[in-house]
Scaffold this motif. Sequence first.
Motif, PDB file in Angstrom:
ATOM      1  N   ILE A  26      56.136  19.218  16.155  1.00  0.00           N
ATOM      2  CA  ILE A  26      56.988  18.609  15.384  1.00  0.00           C
ATOM      3  C   ILE A  26      58.300  17.955  15.922  1.00  0.00           C
ATOM      4  O   ILE A  26      58.702  16.854  15.706  1.00  0.00           O
ATOM      5  CB  ILE A  26      57.213  19.318  13.910  1.00  0.00           C
ATOM      6  CG1 ILE A  26      56.103  19.548  13.233  1.00  0.00           C
ATOM      7  CG2 ILE A  26      58.418  18.622  13.293  1.00  0.00           C
ATOM      8  CD1 ILE A  26      56.189  20.369  12.092  1.00  0.00           C
ATOM      9  N   VAL A  27      58.859  18.917  16.910  1.00  0.00           N
ATOM     10  CA  VAL A  27      60.120  18.267  17.681  1.00  0.00           C
ATOM     11  C   VAL A  27      59.628  17.361  18.587  1.00  0.00           C
ATOM     12  O   VAL A  27      60.393  16.235  18.712  1.00  0.00           O
ATOM     13  CB  VAL A  27      60.634  19.488  18.249  1.00  0.00           C
ATOM     14  CG1 VAL A  27      61.689  19.111  19.279  1.00  0.00           C
ATOM     15  CG2 VAL A  27      61.195  20.603  17.285  1.00  0.00           C
ATOM     16  N   ALA A  28      58.621  17.276  19.194  1.00  0.00           N
ATOM     17  CA  ALA A  28      58.019  16.141  20.062  1.00  0.00           C
ATOM     18  C   ALA A  28      57.805  14.830  19.638  1.00  0.00           C
ATOM     19  O   ALA A  28      58.178  13.714  20.098  1.00  0.00           O
ATOM     20  CB  ALA A  28      56.854  16.852  20.841  1.00  0.00           C
ATOM     21  N   VAL A  29      57.092  15.144  18.230  1.00  0.00           N
ATOM     22  CA  VAL A  29      56.972  13.853  17.640  1.00  0.00           C
ATOM     23  C   VAL A  29      58.024  13.205  17.034  1.00  0.00           C
ATOM     24  O   VAL A  29      58.556  11.971  17.139  1.00  0.00           O
ATOM     25  CB  VAL A  29      56.033  14.149  16.747  1.00  0.00           C
ATOM     26  CG1 VAL A  29      55.841  12.924  15.735  1.00  0.00           C
ATOM     27  CG2 VAL A  29      54.624  14.328  17.180  1.00  0.00           C
ATOM     28  N   ALA A  30      59.074  13.979  16.654  1.00  0.00           N
ATOM     29  CA  ALA A  30      60.480  13.506  16.013  1.00  0.00           C
ATOM     30  C   ALA A  30      61.089  12.894  17.244  1.00  0.00           C
ATOM     31  O   ALA A  30      61.543  11.506  16.803  1.00  0.00           O
ATOM     32  CB  ALA A  30      61.053  14.623  15.369  1.00  0.00           C
ATOM     33  N   ASN A  31      61.141  13.459  18.244  1.00  0.00           N
ATOM     34  CA  ASN A  31      61.800  12.719  19.603  1.00  0.00           C
ATOM     35  C   ASN A  31      61.294  11.519  19.958  1.00  0.00           C
ATOM     36  O   ASN A  31      61.816  10.571  20.341  1.00  0.00           O
ATOM     37  CB  ASN A  31      61.957  13.687  20.588  1.00  0.00           C
ATOM     38  CG  ASN A  31      62.957  14.904  20.459  1.00  0.00           C
ATOM     39  OD1 ASN A  31      64.210  14.578  19.733  1.00  0.00           O
ATOM     40  ND2 ASN A  31      62.928  16.157  20.692  1.00  0.00           N
ATOM     41  N   ALA A  32      59.802  11.447  19.994  1.00  0.00           N
ATOM     42  CA  ALA A  32      59.187  10.185  20.509  1.00  0.00           C
ATOM     43  C   ALA A  32      59.489   9.090  19.542  1.00  0.00           C
ATOM     44  O   ALA A  32      59.547   8.000  19.876  1.00  0.00           O
ATOM     45  CB  ALA A  32      57.717  10.514  20.572  1.00  0.00           C
TER      46      ALA A  32
END
Length: 66
Positions: A26-32
């Motif tokens: 979730i954190v990776a997708v939000a940052n992307a």
Amino acid sequence: MTEANALKRTRWPLVAWSLAAAVVLIVAVANAHLVYVAVASQPDCVAHLKQAGSREGAFRAAKPAC
């Protein structure tokens, strides 16, 4: 120890790792998404001074693009 307790103990690490992986995903997708929006968006031009001036509260762009 009963068989049910042993099964619960063996599943706990799987649940914990799955939860941790979901949080990281979730954190990776939000940052992307934030990087995509920052790169893909182009703000509109705003009214600003074109010439250097000394009026109080008046600012101009360092390198105006429009």
